[in-house]
Design a protein around this motif. Structure first.
Motif, PDB file in Angstrom:
ATOM      1  N   PRO A  76     -12.992   1.287   4.239  1.00  0.00           N
ATOM      2  CA  PRO A  76     -13.021   2.019   5.649  1.00  0.00           C
ATOM      3  C   PRO A  76     -13.161   3.672   5.565  1.00  0.00           C
ATOM      4  O   PRO A  76     -12.520   4.346   4.670  1.00  0.00           O
ATOM      5  CB  PRO A  76     -11.637   1.842   6.048  1.00  0.00           C
ATOM      6  N   SER A  77     -13.738   4.352   6.685  1.00  0.00           N
ATOM      7  CA  SER A  77     -14.200   5.648   6.168  1.00  0.00           C
ATOM      8  C   SER A  77     -12.827   6.510   6.425  1.00  0.00           C
ATOM      9  O   SER A  77     -12.831   7.616   6.073  1.00  0.00           O
ATOM     10  CB  SER A  77     -15.061   6.406   7.214  1.00  0.00           C
ATOM     11  N   THR A  78     -11.676   5.740   7.009  1.00  0.00           N
ATOM     12  CA  THR A  78     -10.603   6.718   7.203  1.00  0.00           C
ATOM     13  C   THR A  78      -9.749   7.018   5.807  1.00  0.00           C
ATOM     14  O   THR A  78      -9.296   7.902   5.531  1.00  0.00           O
ATOM     15  CB  THR A  78      -9.322   5.941   7.905  1.00  0.00           C
ATOM     16  N   ALA A  91     -11.848   9.603   4.166  1.00  0.00           N
ATOM     17  CA  ALA A  91     -11.560  11.005   4.748  1.00  0.00           C
ATOM     18  C   ALA A  91     -10.231  11.282   4.239  1.00  0.00           C
ATOM     19  O   ALA A  91     -10.128  12.385   3.822  1.00  0.00           O
ATOM     20  CB  ALA A  91     -11.408  11.013   6.082  1.00  0.00           C
ATOM     21  N   LEU A  92      -9.370  10.333   3.938  1.00  0.00           N
ATOM     22  CA  LEU A  92      -7.944  10.790   3.594  1.00  0.00           C
ATOM     23  C   LEU A  92      -8.170  11.139   1.913  1.00  0.00           C
ATOM     24  O   LEU A  92      -7.452  12.239   1.775  1.00  0.00           O
ATOM     25  CB  LEU A  92      -7.194   9.576   3.382  1.00  0.00           C
TER      26      LEU A  92
END
Lengths: 279, 239
Positions: free
Chosen positions: A246-248, A251-252
């Motif tokens: 997941p892109s989250t 990003a994290l």
């Protein structure tokens, strides 16, 4: 020459700009950094019959050991398991070695520090870049593996070098933050060595993101480990498909890297000059 | 009136002493000085075009003064101002890599001393010629003798053209012929460079080249005067 352009020695821009001007110092000293990186790599593989091939023999041998270990403990792993472990070891190794080398970079170079002045950010940066270069060399090992397992070579293979850089970047902020502290108390170096060893098991080296997901809670917790992203990206690149992370989560990880760099460069610039007096 | 290019004002420098956890605990009951004061309120001005010498016993703080000027140690109290590019020649051959060739080490050492790639490429032929290493220049320097390494180091170090040159006891390397040659080279460098601060134990040399000499004793700059005045003062203090 007039008396008007006389400036205070060692005057630096305001500390708040540290994350930017340290980067500028790195760019200004790229010839020096390149020479120091070459020195480090040459020194590491000197007098070795197999020379640079050790960059990938070492992770390959480790992967075999862990494969059998896992085989004995869990039995019947996926046929791609050995490959996952191998790439995991390579990417984790990049992070671990970069971190250890950057933390001890000032203490290892104390002779140079006492005799010449140049921006000291060069030392941890050289340590990280040296490990990024050797890791990229060890990535050559993925080509025979792809052939053995009939994996397609796609554009996504570029995820592998990208993960190497990401792993090195994650180590940079922390390394830069702790390097001045390590001049005062070498305990930091010993502690980091332990953390790198322990982190090996907490990070998806011997296990994968997909395995963690099957375990529910464990999978949810695993995404908070910044090293999950580079290792998983490299595995997906090796398998030749776009990442399913997941892109989250990505990003994290990138956010963690940027945050540690902001704090790290600030801490480094604030304490470096006081710290080298302890060397 | 010549302008001031180096100005040290009341520079005091401490080196911290590190205490172990055990002595920290026991140290609570004892009052102990946990720092070493290397420089005590040193005030000194060097004018443009001047050759300034520093003499003093080992450990008196001469080298530390040069290191403050070059930015290695920031002063704890007081401040130090300089005008222009400063180069410190100390510990010739710092950072040499035993496993790389003479040429590679010349480039490496040059970059450590602050040169960029184009400057080094331009100066390399001259450096190689001065080092007199011949074909050895393509051999790893672990095969070199101490004198050969020193020659290479000095060849690189003396190729620099800073505004202010700080020299810390770098003469007297290699065989007598090379020593003579390197002395000439350093003297040329001193002549070409605007301003020089030199630390040396060879008083003969100091007399020859210095305009003014300062005597450092136990971290203090005790006096500044003509070379012969300073040398006399040195013997008085140290006796």
């Amino acid at each position: 020459m007039s008396g008007e352009n006389i400036v205070e020695v060692g005057l630096k821009p305001p500390l708040i700009k540290a994350p930017i001007y340290t980067l500028r110092e790195v760019l200004q000293n790229k010839f020096l950094i390149r020479n120091l990186v070459v020195r480090e790599i040459r020194g590491k593989y000197r007098n070795a019959l197999l020379g640079y091939t050790w960059t990938f023999i070492e992770p390959a041998l480790l992967a075999i050991v862990y494969y059998f270990l896992f085989y004995m403990l869990a039995g019947n792993p996926d046929e791609l398991y050995a490959m996952w472990v191998l790439i995991g070891i390579i990417i984790w190794g990049c992070f671990g070695k970069s971190l250890q080398a950057s933390v001890s970079s000032l203490t290892r170079n104390k002779n140079t520090i006492h005799l010449v002045y140049f921006p000291r950010i060069v030392f941890p940066m050289t340590a990280v870049m040296g490990n990024i270069v050797t890791t990229l060399m060890s990535c050559v090992v993925v080509f025979p593996i792809m052939m053995i397992f009939n994996l397609p070579l796609t554009i996504y293979a570029l995820l592998i070098p990208a993960s190497v850089f990401l792993a090195g970047f994650l180590a940079t902020g922390i390394g830069v933050m702790l390097a001045p502290l390590n001049c005062i108390y070498r305990d930091i170096e010993h502690l980091i060595r332990f953390i790198v060893r322990a982190g090996f098991f907490v990070s998806p080296v011997m296990w994968t993101y997909e395995m963690a997901l099957e375990r529910g809670m464990f999978g949810e917790a695993a995404v908070y480990n910044p090293m999950l992203t580079p290792i998983t990206l490299a595995r997906h690149g090796l398998e030749g498909h776009a990442t399913t992370l997941p892109s989250t989560v990505i990003a994290l990880c990138v956010g963690f890297g940027i945050l540690t760099w902001l704090i790290g460069s600030y801490v480094f610039e604030k304490y470096e000059r006081r710290a080298v007096k302890y060397l | 009136m010549k302008s001031t290019v180096i100005s040290m004002e009341n520079v005091t420098l401490h080196f911290p002493k590190l205490s172990s956890l055990l002595s920290m605990v026991t140290g609570v009951f004892k009052k102990k000085d946990n720092k070493f004061t290397a420089l005590r309120a040193v005030t000194l001005e060097v004018k443009a075009g001047e050759v300034f010498g520093l003499i003093g016993k080992n450990g008196s703080g001469k080298s530390t003064i040069l290191r403050v000027m070059s930015g290695i140690y920031p002063p704890d109290e007081g401040s130090c101002y300089v005008s222009g590019k400063v180069s410190l020649l100390a510990g010739i051959g710092t950072g040499f890599s035993q496993h790389q060739t003479g040429v590679e080490n010349a480039m490496l050492y040059g970059s450590i001393l602050g040169h960029n790639e184009s400057e080094m490429t331009e100066k390399l032929p001259e450096i190689l010629e001065f080092s007199e290493l011949g074909d050895f220049i393509h051999e790893p320097i672990r095969t070199y003798s101490a004198g050969m390494k020193a020659r290479l180091g000095l060849a690189v170090a003396s190729a620099i053209k800073p505004d202010i040159l700080l020299i810390d006891e770098v003469l007297g390397v290699g065989d007598p012929q090379f020593r003579e040659k390197s002395k000439t080279r350093i003297l040329n460098l001193v002549e070409q460079t605007g301003t020089v601060v030199i630390v040396s134990h060879s008083f003969g040399l100091m007399k020859d080249i210095c305009d003014r000499v300062g005597v450092v004793h136990k971290g203090k700059l005790v006096m500044v005067g003509t070379p012969s005045e300073a040398i006399d003062a040195y013997y008085e203090i140290t006796e």
